[in-house]
Design a protein around this motif. Structure first.
Motif, PDB file in Angstrom:
ATOM      1  N   ILE A 279       0.841  -1.208   0.000  1.00 49.94           N
ATOM      2  CA  ILE A 279       0.000   0.000   0.000  1.00 49.94           C
ATOM      3  C   ILE A 279       0.870   1.249   0.000  1.00 49.94           C
ATOM      4  O   ILE A 279       0.577   2.236  -0.697  1.00 49.94           O
ATOM      5  N   LYS A 280       1.954   1.210   0.769  1.00 45.88           N
ATOM      6  CA  LYS A 280       2.854   2.364   0.816  1.00 45.88           C
ATOM      7  C   LYS A 280       3.491   2.614  -0.542  1.00 45.88           C
ATOM      8  O   LYS A 280       3.684   3.776  -0.938  1.00 45.88           O
ATOM      9  N   ILE A 281       3.815   1.539  -1.268  1.00 45.18           N
ATOM     10  CA  ILE A 281       4.373   1.703  -2.614  1.00 45.18           C
ATOM     11  C   ILE A 281       3.366   2.421  -3.505  1.00 45.18           C
ATOM     12  O   ILE A 281       3.730   3.324  -4.281  1.00 45.18           O
ATOM     13  N   LEU A 282       2.108   2.041  -3.419  1.00 48.71           N
ATOM     14  CA  LEU A 282       1.070   2.729  -4.198  1.00 48.71           C
ATOM     15  C   LEU A 282       1.025   4.208  -3.857  1.00 48.71           C
ATOM     16  O   LEU A 282       1.046   5.082  -4.739  1.00 48.71           O
ATOM     17  N   ASN A 283       0.940   4.517  -2.576  1.00 48.99           N
ATOM     18  CA  ASN A 283       0.740   5.905  -2.165  1.00 48.99           C
ATOM     19  C   ASN A 283       1.982   6.754  -2.403  1.00 48.99           C
ATOM     20  O   ASN A 283       1.886   7.914  -2.838  1.00 48.99           O
ATOM     21  N   ALA A 284       3.163   6.202  -2.112  1.00 56.34           N
ATOM     22  CA  ALA A 284       4.389   6.957  -2.361  1.00 56.34           C
ATOM     23  C   ALA A 284       4.575   7.210  -3.853  1.00 56.34           C
ATOM     24  O   ALA A 284       5.035   8.289  -4.265  1.00 56.34           O
ATOM     25  N   SER A 285       4.222   6.222  -4.671  1.00 54.97           N
ATOM     26  CA  SER A 285       4.346   6.386  -6.120  1.00 54.97           C
ATOM     27  C   SER A 285       3.397   7.462  -6.628  1.00 54.97           C
ATOM     28  O   SER A 285       3.755   8.269  -7.499  1.00 54.97           O
ATOM     29  N   LYS A 286       2.187   7.471  -6.093  1.00 56.05           N
ATOM     30  CA  LYS A 286       1.222   8.521  -6.480  1.00 56.05           C
ATOM     31  C   LYS A 286       1.779   9.902  -6.136  1.00 56.05           C
ATOM     32  O   LYS A 286       1.661  10.856  -6.930  1.00 56.05           O
ATOM     33  N   PHE A 287       2.406  10.008  -4.959  1.00 55.74           N
ATOM     34  CA  PHE A 287       2.993  11.281  -4.559  1.00 55.74           C
ATOM     35  C   PHE A 287       4.110  11.687  -5.521  1.00 55.74           C
ATOM     36  O   PHE A 287       4.147  12.823  -6.006  1.00 55.74           O
TER      37      PHE A 287
ATOM     38  N   GLU B 102      13.784  -2.919   1.068  1.00 49.97           N
ATOM     39  CA  GLU B 102      12.756  -2.438   1.996  1.00 49.97           C
ATOM     40  C   GLU B 102      13.338  -1.420   2.977  1.00 49.97           C
ATOM     41  O   GLU B 102      12.704  -0.395   3.284  1.00 49.97           O
ATOM     42  N   ARG B 103      14.529  -1.691   3.478  1.00 49.84           N
ATOM     43  CA  ARG B 103      15.159  -0.776   4.429  1.00 49.84           C
ATOM     44  C   ARG B 103      15.320   0.613   3.803  1.00 49.84           C
ATOM     45  O   ARG B 103      15.008   1.632   4.419  1.00 49.84           O
ATOM     46  N   PHE B 104      15.791   0.646   2.562  1.00 49.08           N
ATOM     47  CA  PHE B 104      15.955   1.938   1.892  1.00 49.08           C
ATOM     48  C   PHE B 104      14.608   2.589   1.632  1.00 49.08           C
ATOM     49  O   PHE B 104      14.446   3.801   1.797  1.00 49.08           O
TER      50      PHE B 104
ATOM     51  N   PHE C 179      13.481   6.214   2.573  1.00 53.26           N
ATOM     52  CA  PHE C 179      13.130   7.101   1.468  1.00 53.26           C
ATOM     53  C   PHE C 179      11.800   7.802   1.757  1.00 53.26           C
ATOM     54  O   PHE C 179      11.676   9.025   1.593  1.00 53.26           O
ATOM     55  N   CYS C 180      10.817   7.032   2.206  1.00 56.15           N
ATOM     56  CA  CYS C 180       9.484   7.603   2.471  1.00 56.15           C
ATOM     57  C   CYS C 180       9.479   8.471   3.723  1.00 56.15           C
ATOM     58  O   CYS C 180       8.925   9.579   3.731  1.00 56.15           O
ATOM     59  N   ASP C 181      10.082   7.962   4.805  1.00 55.73           N
ATOM     60  CA  ASP C 181       9.996   8.664   6.088  1.00 55.73           C
ATOM     61  C   ASP C 181      10.909   9.871   6.156  1.00 55.73           C
ATOM     62  O   ASP C 181      10.584  10.860   6.845  1.00 55.73           O
ATOM     63  N   ASP C 182      12.043   9.824   5.460  1.00 58.30           N
ATOM     64  CA  ASP C 182      13.044  10.883   5.602  1.00 58.30           C
ATOM     65  C   ASP C 182      13.196  11.711   4.323  1.00 58.30           C
ATOM     66  O   ASP C 182      12.945  12.914   4.327  1.00 58.30           O
ATOM     67  N   TYR C 183      13.604  11.053   3.248  1.00 56.99           N
ATOM     68  CA  TYR C 183      13.905  11.832   2.047  1.00 56.99           C
ATOM     69  C   TYR C 183      12.672  12.575   1.525  1.00 56.99           C
ATOM     70  O   TYR C 183      12.751  13.770   1.189  1.00 56.99           O
TER      71      TYR C 183
ATOM     72  N   SER D  10      18.796  13.040   7.753  1.00 58.58           N
ATOM     73  CA  SER D  10      17.683  12.235   8.270  1.00 58.58           C
ATOM     74  C   SER D  10      17.734  12.158   9.786  1.00 58.58           C
ATOM     75  O   SER D  10      16.703  12.235  10.460  1.00 58.58           O
ATOM     76  N   GLU D  11      18.935  12.020  10.346  1.00 58.91           N
ATOM     77  CA  GLU D  11      19.066  11.940  11.801  1.00 58.91           C
ATOM     78  C   GLU D  11      18.676  13.265  12.454  1.00 58.91           C
ATOM     79  O   GLU D  11      17.981  13.298  13.482  1.00 58.91           O
ATOM     80  N   VAL D  12      19.095  14.386  11.863  1.00 56.07           N
ATOM     81  CA  VAL D  12      18.715  15.692  12.402  1.00 56.07           C
ATOM     82  C   VAL D  12      17.202  15.852  12.334  1.00 56.07           C
ATOM     83  O   VAL D  12      16.567  16.325  13.298  1.00 56.07           O
TER      84      VAL D  12
END
Length: 855
Positions: free
Chosen positions: A631-639, A686-688, A692-696, A787-789
């Motif tokens: 589901i996240k792949i769908l939504n992130a791709s739409k974004f 998956e880790r990346f 990618f979604c949460d930080d970048y 990302s850490e900051v």
């Protein structure tokens, strides 16, 4: 009819996983996405010896687990530019199919019953009152039911997303498989590798068939020691046995050569109790001085040790147990009818009870039987202990009695590339522990018949020393309905005529030829030269001793080489009690409900988490994680696709840093797949992706909504990253990745190239420094520190119970490499809503967040 959508359909307003399987299964079939191109050369082809699942009911999640592993490898190899030969087979012959047909239709096979044209099975089958039918009618019902099962299996495999070429299926009982199996057998026979022998045979009295060493299981079984006296010149000799019913089958007593108690008896004779048969007392190193009374009776046959003693000591045979598990109606040679008639025709259990009564009456039983738990051999599919019956069977030499051949087969095992490597130990241990050649004949009905007839002498007895064989061009043949050259049907079973071999081949004798059958050996030479030897054999670890080893044996004998280069071993699926899932144990979970509830990609995600060779517990929690990922792949791709497509270069430090990190992921996933570690490849992607979604995405969002060169850099980086991520996830989540790919790319993601580590959208300066050798643009550390900051900014807002959009009046950052943070300063300020940014040197990263309300 499935609704077909054009490629480049607009991005949906509300993307969903629902219905993707139906859409894309139909599209892949229509477009031939996975169709094998046989015009490619052997070097361009990657061929897989796909396990043919047993067609005897329904698939369970264990099948989904292991076949998903194979499919991820097939998809990776296809994206690497190899043309993948990936057929599906059905293992539909043998005992499991017969049992299912018996229970499903309420029938049993009786070869003495005549064939009935247009036979109709009972309307209300009663498994306890099965109707006897001819072998021909029984085989027709087997073929009918397996055809239905195969259709259901294919539908489920398609729904799971296996990238199989469904135009290239085979079955282990179809015409091609029968011909290949019979051809290989005739060639084994001609070279002296196959032979017919009458010998002690492990026998299942329920199924009335011989059992091979590879099909054995040791199980605990209750028994009792009976202390029984034999008669010697110096008085009674007491032995302890759990099988007193075999006393009429006794041919000797045996003790250890160093046992002083019995050394004076070696070379003398004693009389058996009740029957008074004279038998010798002998010495053998396998006798156990500390077991029972230290002296044992050798019977033909009670267990495998009896067979060893019989063979090595050159003893006669006195068989008493028949193929039905009952004591034979007539006593063996040398045994008087009295009191044998008390035992004749009884089951082993009843005979044991009666002989104990007789021994007690004669005074030859000392005390009461002493209960004991002992380890007994069982057929892996049976529920009664095996007996050892002297029968005539077909064997193939496998090194069990030939040290030179055994060493050659061990060398073959060392030539294979094992994944994981430690699984080779199981192969080596099995080969070194072989106690005899491979017994390949079975006394069943639905299987590949031996292409052999025997001439009958003047008294109607078959001459097994002069088998009648068909030429290869006649194959496949059925000796029960066809005649050998030079004979007519009216000579069947008559003196001077012929009889057909009544047995069928063990199912492994056919499955061991799966590379040859699937590859078109001697049927399609052009195909065979392009796919054999194959690249990969994927399979479970428990059948290394059967399927893997037997396939190596057949290829070694026929071609003098291995049948494949790599073997990938999967583990078991365990139930919540950590026990192996199996249909026979009744603890399986069927996959269809899971696929319907969570979607195929989610189930595949869980399966791909099972590392090679490792047993894995069934866990719906991981399936739910897989669904959230899809589901996240769908939504992130739409974004991402909501921003304009640009042809510009990636210039901003944060963007090039993200792509540098992604390049490392591509390299890691590629190395993992090349080592058949699909799990590590998934973990890397998956880790990346979550980072990618949460930080970048959060860091770049503000800039991406602006205009100008900096925004164009973000747009280009986002699309490039999405392109790479979809291809990284494609082997695992084929439906959601194909769906998103169709929103903006032509063709199929599953025919797209596997991503390389060099993003073409980097400016020339960035590309020249790729992979990054310095600190700055194109350095993954820029994204990592930013990302850490950002995480610490979020934590401060969360602890203050403020919105993530709350304003930060001052952000103070110190660290050993402040230049890295400076490169991401604008994006950090935008993502954190920062008014003032202060940067210092420091021994380690420190972040101070001053919120507006803190003033």
């Amino acid at each position: 009819m499935t609704q077909q959508r054009p490629r480049h359909a607009p991005v949906p307003e509300k993307p969903t996983l629902d219905g993707l399987e139906q859409v894309w299964v139909a599209r892949w079939e229509q477009e031939g996405t996975y169709r094998f191109d046989r015009s490619k050369t052997r070097e361009q082809i990657y061929s897989i010896d796909t396990p043919p699942p047993t067609v005897s009911g329904s698939l369970h999640v264990g099948h989904v687990f292991s076949y998903t592993h194979t499919d991820t490898i097939a998809r990776f190899q296809r994206m690497r530019g190899r043309e993948v030969f990936y057929p599906m087979g059905w293992d539909d012959n043998g005992l499991p199919t017969e049992r299912r047909v018996q229970n499903h239709f309420g029938v049993r096979c009786d070869p003495s019953v005549p064939y009935e044209r247009d036979f109709t099975p009972p309307a209300r089958p009663d498994p306890k009152r099965q109707v006897p039918i001819s072998r021909g009618n029984f085989i027709e019902l087997c073929e009918r039911l397996t055809a239905e099962d195969e259709k259901a299996f294919e539908e489920l495999w398609r729904r799971l997303g296996l990238s199989v070429d469904w135009s290239m299926t085979y079955a282990t009982i179809d015409r091609d498989a029968r011909a290949a199996s019979q051809r290989a057998f005739l060639r084994n026979l001609a070279r002296g590798e196959a032979y017919l022998a009458e010998a002690p045979t492990l026998w299942d009295v329920t199924f009335r068939t011989a059992v091979a060493q590879a099909e054995l299981e040791d199980r605990d079984w209750p028994g009792a020691f009976h202390r029984v006296s034999f008669y010697g010149e110096q008085g009674p000799i007491w032995i302890e046995t759990t099988r007193p019913e075999l006393i009429p089958a006794c041919v000797a007593l045996v003790a250890h050569p160093d046992d002083p108690r019995y050394q004076p008896l070696f070379g003398t004779s004693v009389l058996t109790p009740l029957f008074g048969v004279e038998v010798p007392v002998l010495a053998h190193h396998l006798a156990e001085p500390d077991k029972g009374s230290g002296i044992a009776m050798i019977c033909t046959f009670g267990d495998l040790t009896d067979v060893t003693w019989w063979r090595e000591l050159g003893l006669p045979t006195r068989p008493v147990i028949g193929r039905d598990g009952r004591l034979l109606p007539e006593p063996p040679e040398g045994v008087e009818a009295e009191p044998y008639k008390e035992l004749a025709g009884k089951t082993v259990h009843s005979a044991r009870e009666r002989i104990v009564e007789l021994l007690r009456e004669s005074g030859d039983l000392d005390g009461d039987p002493r209960p004991v738990q002992r380890t007994v051999k069982f057929y892996e599919k049976g529920d009664r202990p095996l007996e050892i019956v002297t029968t005539r069977q077909w064997y193939i030499r496998n090194g069990g009695r030939d040290a030179a051949l055994r060493e050659r087969l061990l060398a073959r095992g060392s030539e294979l590339r094992w994944h994981p490597p430690h699984m080779r130990v199981r192969y080596d241990n099995w080969v070194r522990g072989l106690a005899g050649d491979w017994l390949i004949s079975r006394q069943r009905f639905f299987g590949v018949p031996f292409p052999v007839w025997y001439p009958l002498d003047a008294s109607g007895e078959p001459d097994h020393t002069r088998p009648l064989l068909p030429p290869e061009e006649r194959l496949p043949v059925d000796p029960s309905s066809q005649v050998p050259d030079g004979y007519t049907e009216d000579q069947r079973g008559k003196p001077g005529g012929f009889t057909g071999d009544p047995d069928v081949m063990d199912t492994w004798a056919t499955s061991s030829l799966s590379p040859e059958i699937a590859g078109g050996w001697e049927r399609d030479s052009d195909l065979f030269e392009r796919v054999f030897p194959m690249d990969l054999r994927p399979q479970a670890h428990e059948i290394i001793r059967t399927w893997l080893f037997s396939t190596v044996v057949r290829a070694h004998l026929e071609f003098g080489e291995l049948p494949w280069a790599d073997v990938a071993i999967s583990g078991w699926i365990l139930d919540p009690d950590r026990k192996k899932m199996s249909k026979s144990k009744g603890n399986v979970t069927t996959p269809l409900g899971l696929l319907e509830e969570y979607g195929s990609d989610a189930v595949r995600y869980w399966a791909a988490g099972g590392r090679p060779g490792t047993d894995t517990a069934f866990d719906t929690g991981q399936i739910k994680v897989g669904r959230r990922l899809a589901i996240k792949i769908l939504n992130a791709s739409k974004f991402v696709l909501g921003f304009p497509a640009v042809d510009g270069e990636v210039t901003e430090p944060l963007d090039t840093s993200m792509l540098a990190a992604l390049a490392d992921v591509v390299e890691e996933a590629t190395r993992a797949f090349e080592g058949y570690d699909y799990t590590r490849a998934l973990e890397a992607a998956e880790r990346f992706f979550w980072s990618f979604c949460d930080d970048y995405l959060e860091l770049v969002k503000a800039r991406a909504y602006e205009s100008g060169a900096a925004a164009a850099s973000a747009h280009a980086a986002l699309r490039l990253a999405l392109d790479v991520l979809l291809r990284l996830f494609a082997p695992f989540l084929p439906f959601v990745t194909e769906e998103v790919w169709s929103w903006w790319r032509s063709g199929s993601v599953h025919r797209a190239a596997w991503p390389s580590a060099l993003p073409s959208a980097l400016p020339s300066a960035g590309r020249d420094a790729w992979p990054p050798g310095g600190r700055g643009a194109g350095d993954p550390a820029v994204l990592a520190v930013a990302s850490e900051v950002l995480r610490r900014i979020r934590k401060a807002k969360s602890e203050a119970r403020l919105s993530m959009r709350a304003e930060v009046s001052r952000l103070t950052v110190s660290g050993p490499e402040p230049g890295l943070v400076r490169l991401a300063q604008d994006d950090l300020c935008g993502a954190g809503n920062v008014e003032e940014f202060v940067l210092h040197d420091g021994p380690e990263l420190a972040v101070e967040v001053t919120l507006v309300e803190d003033r």
